[in-house]
Design a protein around this motif. Structure first.
Motif, PDB file in Angstrom:
ATOM      1  N   PRO A 162       0.815  -1.229   0.000  1.00  0.00           N
ATOM      2  CA  PRO A 162       0.000   0.000   0.000  1.00  0.00           C
ATOM      3  C   PRO A 162       0.842   1.269   0.000  1.00  0.00           C
ATOM      4  O   PRO A 162       0.301   2.371  -0.021  1.00  0.00           O
ATOM      5  CB  PRO A 162      -0.791  -0.114   1.311  1.00  0.00           C
ATOM      6  N   ASN A 163       2.159   1.090  -0.018  1.00  0.00           N
ATOM      7  CA  ASN A 163       3.105   2.217  -0.043  1.00  0.00           C
ATOM      8  C   ASN A 163       3.354   2.737  -1.457  1.00  0.00           C
ATOM      9  O   ASN A 163       4.099   3.691  -1.626  1.00  0.00           O
ATOM     10  CB  ASN A 163       4.447   1.765   0.533  1.00  0.00           C
ATOM     11  N   ILE A 164       2.763   2.076  -2.471  1.00  0.00           N
ATOM     12  CA  ILE A 164       3.066   2.496  -3.851  1.00  0.00           C
ATOM     13  C   ILE A 164       2.025   3.508  -4.336  1.00  0.00           C
ATOM     14  O   ILE A 164       0.825   3.221  -4.362  1.00  0.00           O
ATOM     15  CB  ILE A 164       3.128   1.274  -4.802  1.00  0.00           C
TER      16      ILE A 164
ATOM     17  N   TYR B  24      11.442   5.032  -8.678  1.00  0.00           N
ATOM     18  CA  TYR B  24      11.472   5.467  -7.274  1.00  0.00           C
ATOM     19  C   TYR B  24      10.918   4.355  -6.393  1.00  0.00           C
ATOM     20  O   TYR B  24      10.265   3.427  -6.871  1.00  0.00           O
ATOM     21  CB  TYR B  24      10.709   6.781  -7.062  1.00  0.00           C
ATOM     22  N   CYS B  25      11.194   4.464  -5.081  1.00  0.00           N
ATOM     23  CA  CYS B  25      10.864   3.372  -4.160  1.00  0.00           C
ATOM     24  C   CYS B  25       9.379   3.017  -4.183  1.00  0.00           C
ATOM     25  O   CYS B  25       9.011   1.878  -4.425  1.00  0.00           O
ATOM     26  CB  CYS B  25      11.320   3.771  -2.748  1.00  0.00           C
ATOM     27  N   GLY B  26       8.513   4.013  -3.907  1.00  0.00           N
ATOM     28  CA  GLY B  26       7.094   3.659  -3.916  1.00  0.00           C
ATOM     29  C   GLY B  26       6.189   4.813  -3.504  1.00  0.00           C
ATOM     30  O   GLY B  26       5.278   5.186  -4.244  1.00  0.00           O
ATOM     31  N   CYS B  27       6.420   5.364  -2.314  1.00  0.00           N
ATOM     32  CA  CYS B  27       5.478   6.376  -1.819  1.00  0.00           C
ATOM     33  C   CYS B  27       5.702   7.716  -2.524  1.00  0.00           C
ATOM     34  O   CYS B  27       6.724   7.932  -3.164  1.00  0.00           O
ATOM     35  CB  CYS B  27       5.605   6.537  -0.310  1.00  0.00           C
ATOM     36  N   ILE B  28       4.732   8.579  -2.346  1.00  0.00           N
ATOM     37  CA  ILE B  28       4.778   9.881  -3.007  1.00  0.00           C
ATOM     38  C   ILE B  28       5.968  10.710  -2.498  1.00  0.00           C
ATOM     39  O   ILE B  28       6.533  11.523  -3.227  1.00  0.00           O
ATOM     40  CB  ILE B  28       3.402  10.596  -2.835  1.00  0.00           C
ATOM     41  N   PHE B  29       6.376  10.482  -1.260  1.00  0.00           N
ATOM     42  CA  PHE B  29       7.551  11.185  -0.720  1.00  0.00           C
ATOM     43  C   PHE B  29       8.814  10.737  -1.469  1.00  0.00           C
ATOM     44  O   PHE B  29       9.670  11.541  -1.808  1.00  0.00           O
ATOM     45  CB  PHE B  29       7.724  10.903   0.781  1.00  0.00           C
ATOM     46  N   SER B  30       8.902   9.432  -1.686  1.00  0.00           N
ATOM     47  CA  SER B  30      10.098   8.912  -2.361  1.00  0.00           C
ATOM     48  C   SER B  30      10.146   9.377  -3.817  1.00  0.00           C
ATOM     49  O   SER B  30      11.215   9.556  -4.384  1.00  0.00           O
ATOM     50  CB  SER B  30      10.158   7.383  -2.285  1.00  0.00           C
ATOM     51  N   GLU B  31       8.976   9.587  -4.395  1.00  0.00           N
ATOM     52  CA  GLU B  31       8.953  10.075  -5.779  1.00  0.00           C
ATOM     53  C   GLU B  31       9.548  11.482  -5.819  1.00  0.00           C
ATOM     54  O   GLU B  31      10.377  11.814  -6.666  1.00  0.00           O
ATOM     55  CB  GLU B  31       7.515  10.059  -6.309  1.00  0.00           C
TER      56      GLU B  31
ATOM     57  N   GLU C  25      12.279   7.172  10.035  1.00  0.00           N
ATOM     58  CA  GLU C  25      11.115   6.673  10.796  1.00  0.00           C
ATOM     59  C   GLU C  25       9.986   6.255   9.860  1.00  0.00           C
ATOM     60  O   GLU C  25       9.304   5.266  10.088  1.00  0.00           O
ATOM     61  CB  GLU C  25      10.608   7.752  11.749  1.00  0.00           C
ATOM     62  N   ARG C  26       9.806   7.029   8.819  1.00  0.00           N
ATOM     63  CA  ARG C  26       8.750   6.710   7.845  1.00  0.00           C
ATOM     64  C   ARG C  26       9.016   5.341   7.206  1.00  0.00           C
ATOM     65  O   ARG C  26       8.140   4.480   7.144  1.00  0.00           O
ATOM     66  CB  ARG C  26       8.728   7.810   6.774  1.00  0.00           C
ATOM     67  N   CYS C  27      10.241   5.135   6.779  1.00  0.00           N
ATOM     68  CA  CYS C  27      10.560   3.877   6.096  1.00  0.00           C
ATOM     69  C   CYS C  27      10.479   2.685   7.053  1.00  0.00           C
ATOM     70  O   CYS C  27      10.002   1.616   6.673  1.00  0.00           O
ATOM     71  CB  CYS C  27      11.944   3.952   5.454  1.00  0.00           C
ATOM     72  N   LEU C  28      10.895   2.887   8.299  1.00  0.00           N
ATOM     73  CA  LEU C  28      10.833   1.765   9.251  1.00  0.00           C
ATOM     74  C   LEU C  28       9.380   1.338   9.481  1.00  0.00           C
ATOM     75  O   LEU C  28       9.077   0.147   9.541  1.00  0.00           O
ATOM     76  CB  LEU C  28      11.503   2.142  10.581  1.00  0.00           C
ATOM     77  N   SER C  29       8.490   2.327   9.589  1.00  0.00           N
ATOM     78  CA  SER C  29       7.067   1.995   9.787  1.00  0.00           C
ATOM     79  C   SER C  29       6.518   1.292   8.552  1.00  0.00           C
ATOM     80  O   SER C  29       5.695   0.369   8.657  1.00  0.00           O
ATOM     81  CB  SER C  29       6.247   3.264  10.021  1.00  0.00           C
ATOM     82  N   CYS C  30       6.970   1.748   7.401  1.00  0.00           N
ATOM     83  CA  CYS C  30       6.517   1.167   6.128  1.00  0.00           C
ATOM     84  C   CYS C  30       7.002  -0.288   6.005  1.00  0.00           C
ATOM     85  O   CYS C  30       6.242  -1.186   5.619  1.00  0.00           O
ATOM     86  CB  CYS C  30       7.043   2.044   5.008  1.00  0.00           C
ATOM     87  N   TYR C  31       8.255  -0.551   6.359  1.00  0.00           N
ATOM     88  CA  TYR C  31       8.784  -1.932   6.319  1.00  0.00           C
ATOM     89  C   TYR C  31       7.959  -2.817   7.256  1.00  0.00           C
ATOM     90  O   TYR C  31       7.564  -3.910   6.908  1.00  0.00           O
ATOM     91  CB  TYR C  31      10.229  -2.006   6.838  1.00  0.00           C
TER      92      TYR C  31
HETATM   93  S1  SF4 Z   1      10.634   5.489   0.672  1.00  0.00           S
HETATM   94 FE1  SF4 Z   1       8.424   5.395   1.014  1.00  0.00          FE
HETATM   95  S2  SF4 Z   1       7.768   3.499   0.004  1.00  0.00           S
HETATM   96 FE2  SF4 Z   1       9.976   3.374   0.255  1.00  0.00          FE
HETATM   97  S3  SF4 Z   1      10.267   2.270   2.189  1.00  0.00           S
HETATM   98 FE3  SF4 Z   1      10.307   4.462   2.624  1.00  0.00          FE
HETATM   99  S4  SF4 Z   1       8.200   4.970   3.174  1.00  0.00           S
HETATM  100 FE4  SF4 Z   1       8.151   3.003   2.146  1.00  0.00          FE
END
Ligand code: SF4
Length: 184
Positions: A36-38, A167-174, A86-92
């Motif tokens: 759901p992170n994409i 890009y990784c997936g989330c809108i932030f990573s984009e 912190e965002r990525c750890l929660s996402c993982y």
């Molecule tokens: S960059 Fe975004 S999609 Fe990628 S791991 Fe971090 S929070 Fe998840």
């Protein structure tokens, strides 16, 4: 043979892992789609369809989480989005926990994730989260440093003509990805 449920973030990331596990003949592999992170949704569908194509081409069985669960993802990162780590750890954790629960429910022997293939993720933290969840759900977390197959994975995904995201997936990573590109 033991059964392994492999959380799959995308088709290009599973290629070399899949081949490596087939050769080892220790586990029978099933992919698990829960991402759901994409974002946005069109990108999510494109990556999902690419995995569908890969699974057909290679006879990889996949358990599909058909619902998008965007709200669940937003809920877990809502207080963390300003801090990338912190965002990525929660996402993982969200994705790995869903995998551990599914593996337990479907009586797999073990679970793991293609995130262990990426050179761009926090590898040791992913391993740590997987091991903690293994303890909580009483199921083995299969760990291997799949980054070793990085180049092979790129070669295979190109050979199969798979869609390779930028890009990784989330809108932030984009934003982070294209901001960095603009700076260069
Ligand atoms: S960059 Fe975004 S999609 Fe990628 S791991 Fe971090 S929070 Fe998840």
């Amino acid at each position: 043979m033991k059964r392994l449920l492999l959380h799959t973030c995308c088709a290009p990331c599973i290629c070399s892992i899949h081949q490596c596990l087939i050769k080892a003949k220790e586990y029978e592999i099933t992919g698990f789609w829960y991402n759901p992170n994409i974002h946005p949704f069109g990108e999510y569908q494109r990556r999902m369809m690419t995995l569908g194509y890969y699974s057909q081409e290679t006879n990889l069985p996949v358990i599909w989480e058909r619902e998008y669960f965007l709200g669940e993802w937003m809920e877990v990162i809502k207080d963390k989005y300003k801090n990338k780590e912190e965002r990525c750890l929660s996402c993982y954790r969200l994705r790995l926990e869903s995998t551990a629960k599914m593996a337990k429910k479907e009586k797999f022997d073990s679970f793991s994730t293609t995130l262990l293939y990426s050179k761009f993720q926090m590898h040791e933290k992913i391993k740590e989260i997987g091991q903690k969840l293994a303890h909580i759900y009483n199921i083995e977390f299969y760990y291997q440093d799949f980054r070793i197959g990085w180049k092979e994975g790129i070669k295979l995904s190109k050979k199969l003509n798979l869609y390779r995201q930028q890009y990784c997936g989330c809108i932030f990573s984009e934003k982070e990805r294209f901001d960095a590109a603009a700076e260069k």
